[in-house]
Enzyme design. Structure first.
Site, PDB file in Angstrom:
ATOM      1  N   GLU A 179      23.762  19.385 -32.601  1.00 10.78           N
ATOM      2  CA  GLU A 179      23.095  20.541 -33.227  1.00 10.78           C
ATOM      3  C   GLU A 179      22.075  21.207 -32.313  1.00 10.78           C
ATOM      4  O   GLU A 179      21.043  21.683 -32.770  1.00 10.78           O
ATOM      5  CB  GLU A 179      22.392  20.111 -34.521  1.00 10.78           C
ATOM      6  CG  GLU A 179      23.327  19.647 -35.613  1.00 10.78           C
ATOM      7  CD  GLU A 179      22.609  19.511 -36.953  1.00 10.78           C
ATOM      8  OE1 GLU A 179      21.400  19.229 -36.963  1.00 10.78           O
ATOM      9  OE2 GLU A 179      23.274  19.714 -37.991  1.00 10.78           O
ATOM     10  N   GLU A 248      29.900  17.579 -40.354  1.00  7.31           N
ATOM     11  CA  GLU A 248      29.000  16.955 -41.332  1.00  7.31           C
ATOM     12  C   GLU A 248      29.026  17.707 -42.652  1.00  7.31           C
ATOM     13  O   GLU A 248      28.429  18.772 -42.776  1.00  7.31           O
ATOM     14  CB  GLU A 248      27.548  16.941 -40.819  1.00  7.31           C
ATOM     15  CG  GLU A 248      27.319  16.032 -39.646  1.00  7.31           C
ATOM     16  CD  GLU A 248      25.854  15.993 -39.204  1.00  7.31           C
ATOM     17  OE1 GLU A 248      24.954  16.290 -40.028  1.00  7.31           O
ATOM     18  OE2 GLU A 248      25.625  15.682 -38.029  1.00  7.31           O
TER      19      GLU A 248
HETATM   20  C1  GAL Z   1      21.970  16.990 -39.424  1.00  3.76           C
HETATM   21  C2  GAL Z   1      22.031  16.006 -38.265  1.00  3.76           C
HETATM   22  C3  GAL Z   1      22.349  14.602 -38.771  1.00  3.76           C
HETATM   23  C4  GAL Z   1      21.478  14.254 -39.925  1.00  3.76           C
HETATM   24  C5  GAL Z   1      21.639  15.302 -41.006  1.00  3.76           C
HETATM   25  C6  GAL Z   1      20.782  15.070 -42.214  1.00  3.76           C
HETATM   26  O1  GAL Z   1      21.252  18.108 -39.064  1.00  3.76           O
HETATM   27  O2  GAL Z   1      23.001  16.393 -37.334  1.00  3.76           O
HETATM   28  O3  GAL Z   1      22.187  13.699 -37.720  1.00  3.76           O
HETATM   29  O4  GAL Z   1      20.177  14.191 -39.494  1.00  3.76           O
HETATM   30  O5  GAL Z   1      21.252  16.538 -40.512  1.00  3.76           O
HETATM   31  O6  GAL Z   1      21.070  13.875 -42.805  1.00  3.76           O
END
Ligand code: GAL
EC number: 3.2.1.23
Length: 780
Positions: A179, A248
């Protein structure tokens, strides 16, 4: 022919025949050996469970319809000291990847090595911060060297074990950075150059599978940029040749100390996934599929809790989180069945207005359709290709043959499991534990102010202690002469602090403590104090509760008592300020109980582990804040004194079964920081108590008590029953056969049963043309 024969021959010569898999992409989809794929994946972080838990978690992922397991790699855990590596126990990355392989699944390896992940310091080792001239995540030579060193080492390790798909292994994708696009603006031109460097460096490692960069819309080719978030259907990669991928999909969220248990509805997770595939998605990963536990000091911060349950499809302990797990499994099955049409079909859409659209995927062999209703409040009834469909608000219906709706994201046909805790039923186990205790030996620091090193400056906690402990003592001795202007006034100690938690002592007396409010870690603490003429020992204990893990330059967010520190004397309007910041400060990292490894001592009065195989928790209600160990295994920070009001009274911490001795000799050690009453501490098991379902006709209901027999049917009705789990009631129409009797016959005494929800089974019911439902509550 010759070539394949030759390949076969050399394959026979080596003990295991591993065929290389070609993973690529063609703009539309990720392809594996030339076939376009619908790939469903789930994040499971290996250090957040125990090695013993891995096979079961991964197997449940497979049974839940996943193709792949995704994990980050945790740099600070593997390289706690520069060039000294640790891959033992639950840090055995290779073993984790092989467990994925043994289950016949794919792997997605997100090396980072910055990972965020609510992991301490985002995965960066603190020694890295303390290297001269260091700047993180930019074109800084020292940083790039260390990042390249670690990344290369991981890639080499994985290659050596032939774990990349290109070598016949499970790993189909690798990730570099994480990110960075979210913060790149803060790094100026250097940020852009850094991302190019990351891409080149990763490419040069020659892993033979595609590299991804999440949230990186300037990802240099051939890096694939991917999306993270709650919804990614609107995402379009920067390069038209990059397939639409989602690394994600947040199934819930993480928890902060003092925060609520996060919840994301099952319907909404399913909606987001179905919508993503309606709109051309090819790879989707749940973050998290199993969140697990932040053992020891691995929680990020500040203030990330020990539990990392995440409201994921598998709960912290590895139990199925129903209905989330089952509803998504059904979705995966439907999507997989449509793989061909989804990835090869021509796409056309029909707009019905009011945010309702149908998408048709058409190949020569057949078509598959989605009808999406993105309107948050109004249900839709539409005529699509001559048939009427009811599409609830904020839902997607899936018609694998473009005729029959086999799945709708808002219609849950999976059981809900209600988890219950049971007391430790081990034989002869007294209901209360026997405790012995020892005070922390702090006389030296409190009365003498003596540490390990001295400096004429107040330092950031990271710099002094390298994050070897949460605890750092800051001590100074101040000589106050009676002629000192501050003397004789109303005196207080004022501390400008960024300590997450602070305790202050003057001449051995505890004058007060402070817990920073989440988000307000820069504060001034002031407390009246009694000073003596002559020498006064000021002792400050700074406590970190997880180092930050997110944001541009998060590594420089100060920790500890950065000052200034003053003695203040007040007399009417007159205020005298005595600045102690450049005094000689003495520092001591850690506490003696930790140093002397009190946590691995055996108690004179041990206790027995709970019987059975269900997950174990220890309830620490009544305690304040500290750390807990079971037989020397650190189960993480505990902090019941900082509960959200909303949480009621829950303070359970996961005790993996493998930490327990079955022979009855178990020791629980607590380090309690602020004081508490351990008399209520007890061990419990967590299992399914009862299960409920409310399923539409023409579906098959699976009821299961997670390996235990179903003991009775409390309620069952086929028609239009009302109420919710625990309070179901019969409706105005009901089928002629006794539903409870049928279910009792087919389910009681069994670990699971499958019921055809139909009039054929339960008899006719006149519900005025409305779809009928079967509501059931079963006791496990
Ligand atoms: C994203 C990040 C993850 C985790 C998630 C929140 O921004 O890539 O590693 O932190 O947020 O759980």
């Amino acid at each position: 022919m010759m070539i394949s024969l030759k390949f076969l021959l050399c394959c026979l010569l080596v003990s295991s025949c591993a065929y290389a898999t070609i993973v690529s992409h063609d703009g539309r989809a990720i392809t594996i050996d030339g076939h376009r794929r619908v790939l469903l994946s789930g994040s499971i972080h290996y250090p957040r469970s125990t090695t013993e838990m891995w096979p079961d978690l991964i197997k449940k992922g497979k049974e839940g319809g996943l193709d792949a397991i995704e994990t980050y790699v945790f740099w600070n855990a593997h390289e706690p000291t520069r060039r000294q590596y640790d891959f033992s126990g639950n840090l055995d990355l290779i073993r984790f990847l092989k467990t994925i392989q043994d289950e016949g699944m794919y792997g997605v390896l997100r090396i980072g090595p910055y990972v965020c992940a609510e992991w301490n310091y985002g995965g960066f080792p603190v020694w890295l911060h303390n290297m001269p001239g260091m700047e993180f995540r930019t074109t800084n030579t020292a940083f790039m060297n260390e990042m390249q060193n670690f990344t290369t080492m991981i890639v080499e390790m994985v290659k050596k074990e032939k774990l990349f798909a290109s070598q016949g292994g499970p790993i189909i994708l690798a990730q570099i950075e994480n990110e960075y696009g979210n913060v790149i603006g803060s790094y100026g031109e250097a940020g852009k150059a850094y991302i190019k460097w990351c891409a080149n460096m990763a490419n040069s490692l020659d892993v033979g599978v595609p590299w991804i960069m999440c949230q990186q819309d300037d990802a240099p080719q051939p890096m694939l940029n991917t999306c993270n978030g709650y919804y990614c259907d609107n995402f379009t990669p920067n390069n038209p040749n990059t397939p639409k991928m989602w690394t994600e999909n947040w199934t819930g969220w993480y928890k902060n100390w003092g925060g609520k248990d996060p919840h994301r509805t099952t319907e909404d997770v399913a909606f987001a996934v179905a919508r993503f595939f309606q709109r051309g998605g090819t790879f989707q990963n749940y973050y998290m599929y199993h969140g697990g536990t932040n053992f020891d000091r691995t929680a990020g911060g500040p203030y990330i809790t020990t539990t990392y349950d995440y409201d994921a499809p598998l709960d912290e302990f590895g139990n199925l989180n129903q209905p989330k797990y089952g509803h998504l499994k059904q979705l995966h099955d439907v999507l997989h069945a449509m793989e061909k049409t989804l990835t090869y079909g021509n796409i056309s859409t029909v707009d019905f207005g009011n945010l309702v659209t149908a998408t048709v995927y058409k190949t020569e062999e057949g078509s598959s359709c989605f009808i999406g209703n993105v309107n948050e409040t109004s249900d839709a009834k539409i005529n699509f290709q001559g048939t009427f469909y009811d599409v609830p608000a904020w839902s997607v219906s899936i018609l694998p043959d473009c005729k029959t709706e086999t799945y709708n994201t808002a219609k849950i046909n999976t059981q809900t499991s209600v988890m219950v805790k049971k007391a430790n039923e081990a034989e002869n186990e007294p209901s209360t534990l026997k405790w012995s205790w020892r005070p922390e030996n702090i006389d030296n620091v409190l009365l003498k102010g003596k540490g390990e090193s001295t400096m004429r400056q107040l330092f950031d906690q990271k710099v002094v202690s390298n994050d070897e402990s949460d605890y750092l003592w800051y001590m100074t001795t101040v000589n106050i002469k009676e002629q000192d202007p501050v003397w004789g006034k109303n005196m207080s100690l004022r501390i400008n602090s960024t300590a997450h938690v602070l305790h202050a002592f003057v001449n051995g007396q505890h004058i007060g403590n402070y817990r920073a409010e989440n988000g307000k870690f820069h504060y001034v603490f002031e407390q009246d104090a009694k000073f003596n003429p002559g020498a006064n020992v000021i002792t400050l204990l700074s406590i970190t509760v997880g180092l930050p893990n997110y944001g541009a330059f998060f590594e420089n967010v100060p920790a500890g008592i950065t000052g200034p520190v003053f003695i203040i004397g007040r007399n009417g309007d007159e205020t005298i300020v005595k600045d102690l910041s450049t005094h000689k400060w003495s520092y001591k990292t850690g506490l003696s109980g930790f140093e002397n490894q009190l946590f691995s001592s055996e108690s004179p009065s041990t206790w027995s582990a709970p019987l059975g195989s269900e997950p174990v928790v220890v309830d620490l209600l009544g305690l304040g804040k500290g750390t807990a160990w079971i037989n020397g295994n650190n189960i993480g920070r505990y902090w019941p004194a900082f509960l959200a009001d909303i949480d009621g009274c829950s303070a359970e911490y996961h005790v993996p079964r493998s930490f327990l001795n079955s022979d009855g000799d178990n020791t629980l050690v607590l380090f309690e920081e602020i004081g508490g009453n351990p008399s209520l501490v007890n061990f419990q098991t967590i299992g399914v108590g009862n299960v409920c379902a409310n399923v539409y006709e023409k579906n098959v209901l699976e009821l299961s008590c997670n390996g235990k027999p179903i003991s009775s049917i409390k309620f069952a009705s086929f028609g239009n029953p009302g109420g919710n789990c625990g309070s179901f009631e019969k409706g105005t129409c009901e089928a002629s056969n006794d539903a409870a009797a049928i279910l009792t016959q087919e389910c009681v005494g069994k670990e699971k049963c499958s019921i055809d929800v139909s009039e054929k089974k339960f008899g006719a019911a006149d519900c005025g043309g409305l779809a009928k439902r079967l509501a059931v509550e079963a006791i496990c």
